[in-house]
Design a protein around this motif. Sequence first.
Motif, short mmCIF file in Angstrom:
data_model
loop_
_atom_site.label_atom_id
_atom_site.label_comp_id
_atom_site.label_asym_id
_atom_site.label_seq_id
_atom_site.Cartn_x
_atom_site.Cartn_y
_atom_site.Cartn_z
N ILE A 173 -58.16 -40.93 -18.59
CA ILE A 173 -58.84 -40.27 -17.48
C ILE A 173 -60.28 -40.77 -17.36
O ILE A 173 -60.77 -41.04 -16.26
CB ILE A 173 -58.80 -38.74 -17.67
CG1 ILE A 173 -57.36 -38.23 -17.54
CG2 ILE A 173 -59.70 -38.03 -16.65
CD1 ILE A 173 -57.18 -36.79 -17.95
N TYR A 174 -60.95 -40.91 -18.49
CA TYR A 174 -62.33 -41.42 -18.50
C TYR A 174 -62.40 -42.81 -17.89
O TYR A 174 -63.29 -43.12 -17.10
CB TYR A 174 -62.85 -41.43 -19.94
CG TYR A 174 -64.28 -41.88 -20.09
CD1 TYR A 174 -65.33 -40.97 -19.96
CD2 TYR A 174 -64.59 -43.21 -20.37
CE1 TYR A 174 -66.65 -41.38 -20.10
CE2 TYR A 174 -65.90 -43.62 -20.51
CZ TYR A 174 -66.93 -42.70 -20.38
OH TYR A 174 -68.23 -43.11 -20.52
N ARG A 175 -61.42 -43.65 -18.25
CA ARG A 175 -61.41 -45.02 -17.71
C ARG A 175 -61.12 -45.01 -16.21
O ARG A 175 -61.72 -45.80 -15.46
CB ARG A 175 -60.34 -45.85 -18.45
CG ARG A 175 -60.31 -47.31 -18.00
CD ARG A 175 -61.56 -48.03 -18.44
NE ARG A 175 -61.65 -49.37 -17.83
CZ ARG A 175 -62.33 -49.65 -16.74
NH1 ARG A 175 -63.01 -48.70 -16.09
NH2 ARG A 175 -62.38 -50.88 -16.27
N ILE A 176 -60.22 -44.16 -15.78
CA ILE A 176 -59.91 -44.07 -14.35
C ILE A 176 -61.16 -43.66 -13.56
O ILE A 176 -61.48 -44.25 -12.52
CB ILE A 176 -58.77 -43.05 -14.10
CG1 ILE A 176 -57.45 -43.59 -14.65
CG2 ILE A 176 -58.62 -42.74 -12.60
CD1 ILE A 176 -56.33 -42.58 -14.66
N ILE A 177 -61.87 -42.67 -14.07
CA ILE A 177 -63.06 -42.17 -13.38
C ILE A 177 -64.12 -43.26 -13.23
O ILE A 177 -64.78 -43.36 -12.20
CB ILE A 177 -63.63 -40.95 -14.13
CG1 ILE A 177 -62.68 -39.75 -14.03
CG2 ILE A 177 -65.01 -40.57 -13.59
CD1 ILE A 177 -63.02 -38.62 -14.96
N HIS A 178 -64.27 -44.10 -14.26
CA HIS A 178 -65.33 -45.09 -14.27
C HIS A 178 -64.85 -46.47 -13.80
O HIS A 178 -65.55 -47.47 -14.01
CB HIS A 178 -65.94 -45.20 -15.67
CG HIS A 178 -66.73 -43.99 -16.06
ND1 HIS A 178 -66.14 -42.89 -16.66
CD2 HIS A 178 -68.04 -43.68 -15.91
CE1 HIS A 178 -67.06 -41.96 -16.87
NE2 HIS A 178 -68.22 -42.42 -16.43
N PRO A 180 -63.34 -49.03 -10.54
CA PRO A 180 -63.51 -49.12 -9.08
C PRO A 180 -62.58 -48.17 -8.33
O PRO A 180 -62.97 -47.60 -7.30
CB PRO A 180 -63.18 -50.59 -8.78
CG PRO A 180 -63.51 -51.31 -10.06
CD PRO A 180 -63.16 -50.35 -11.16
N PHE A 181 -61.38 -47.98 -8.85
CA PHE A 181 -60.45 -47.02 -8.25
C PHE A 181 -61.04 -45.62 -8.26
O PHE A 181 -60.98 -44.89 -7.26
CB PHE A 181 -59.12 -47.05 -9.02
CG PHE A 181 -58.17 -45.94 -8.64
CD1 PHE A 181 -57.48 -45.98 -7.44
CD2 PHE A 181 -57.96 -44.87 -9.49
CE1 PHE A 181 -56.59 -44.97 -7.08
CE2 PHE A 181 -57.08 -43.86 -9.15
CZ PHE A 181 -56.40 -43.90 -7.94
N GLY A 182 -61.65 -45.24 -9.39
CA GLY A 182 -62.28 -43.93 -9.49
C GLY A 182 -63.45 -43.78 -8.55
O GLY A 182 -63.68 -42.69 -8.00
N PHE A 205 -54.62 -43.91 -1.73
CA PHE A 205 -55.45 -43.57 -2.89
C PHE A 205 -55.23 -42.12 -3.32
O PHE A 205 -55.16 -41.81 -4.51
CB PHE A 205 -56.93 -43.82 -2.57
CG PHE A 205 -57.35 -45.25 -2.75
CD1 PHE A 205 -57.74 -45.72 -3.99
CD2 PHE A 205 -57.34 -46.14 -1.67
CE1 PHE A 205 -58.13 -47.05 -4.16
CE2 PHE A 205 -57.72 -47.46 -1.84
CZ PHE A 205 -58.11 -47.92 -3.08
N LYS A 206 -55.14 -41.23 -2.35
CA LYS A 206 -54.92 -39.82 -2.68
C LYS A 206 -53.56 -39.62 -3.34
O LYS A 206 -53.43 -38.83 -4.28
CB LYS A 206 -55.05 -38.95 -1.42
CG LYS A 206 -56.46 -38.85 -0.89
CD LYS A 206 -56.66 -37.69 0.07
CE LYS A 206 -55.90 -37.85 1.33
NZ LYS A 206 -56.23 -36.77 2.31
N LEU A 207 -52.55 -40.30 -2.84
CA LEU A 207 -51.22 -40.17 -3.44
C LEU A 207 -51.20 -40.70 -4.87
O LEU A 207 -50.62 -40.08 -5.76
CB LEU A 207 -50.19 -40.92 -2.58
CG LEU A 207 -48.74 -40.91 -3.11
CD1 LEU A 207 -48.23 -39.48 -3.25
CD2 LEU A 207 -47.84 -41.73 -2.21
N LEU A 208 -51.85 -41.83 -5.10
CA LEU A 208 -51.90 -42.40 -6.45
C LEU A 208 -52.65 -41.46 -7.39
O LEU A 208 -52.24 -41.25 -8.55
CB LEU A 208 -52.56 -43.77 -6.42
CG LEU A 208 -52.57 -44.55 -7.74
CD1 LEU A 208 -51.17 -44.64 -8.33
CD2 LEU A 208 -53.15 -45.95 -7.53
#
Length: 312
Positions: A173-178, A180-182, A205-208
């Motif tokens: 989750i931390y990696r997702i947030i930081h 480009p996708f996040g 993006f919202k669905l993913l």
Amino acid sequence: MLSRARLAPLALWALMLGFVLIAPAFLYPVFVMQLLCFALFACAFNLLIGFTGLLSFGHAAFFGGAAYIAGHVIKMWGFPPLLGIITGALFAAALGWVVGSLAIRRQGIYFAMITLALAQIVFFFVLQMPFTGGEDGLQGIPRGYLLGFIDLNQPLAMYYFVAAVFLVGFLLIYRIIHSPFGQVLQAIRENEPRALSLGYNVDRFKLLAFVLSAGLSGLAGSTKALVFQFASLTDAHWQMSGEVILMTLLGGMGTIFGPVVGAFIVVALQHVLSGIGSWVQVVIGGTFIACVLLFRRGIVGELARLLRISSL
């Protein structure tokens, strides 16, 4: 010399890791395992509401549905525990794709109501399907052996397995947030029309984000089922969705460590005040009201504001 903006997150990382490593020495391991499962659940939910701006009232469907699927494949099909919880998480992700595909067609309260309605359908199936045990729940889920030789019936082995699952989920989750996708998700949260005008496929993006949040919620639910060797209707009930919202808002929506703090407070209150029966919900509700009035950004959110740090 490290700045305050970098020192505070490092201190929270050290505090969390230290607590996870030494908690069995002074706390009941089953309590801490329950805490870690709910902390991961809250972090997964926060990925959706805090960093994408989507409020789901149906996340219990992924948490509870994955618990039943993982319990069934472990108990009836003989899956090893690691493969069982991965199967539960994949089921939750697939269910999240179905629910998200329908829900993202609407916004705001309509989005939330669609997720709630679909989650109640899942609850009905959980209640009626023969393999779930109905109101009795799915009992006697064996813990088995991790990698074929680590006996998860040993409390410490089971604890550190759960701790590893939590840390892997939290780091993901931390990696997702930081990533480009996040950053795109946060742009959608702040100004969806502008993100759309920049050429981003907002619905995609919202669905993913919804699928990732559902899958990680399922990972938490599957792990909880293995810890307690039991999956119950409570895991899939709408009240569970309310509890994870409470945990997230209490700790700090849109923060990294806030859901962990919120989960710790709620689970600790439930254990400490279990002797007063249903009145525990009144105490938790009062605590929530007090925190909302005093800490409008949540506990960790207010701490970040006081330290003048953009994110914790």
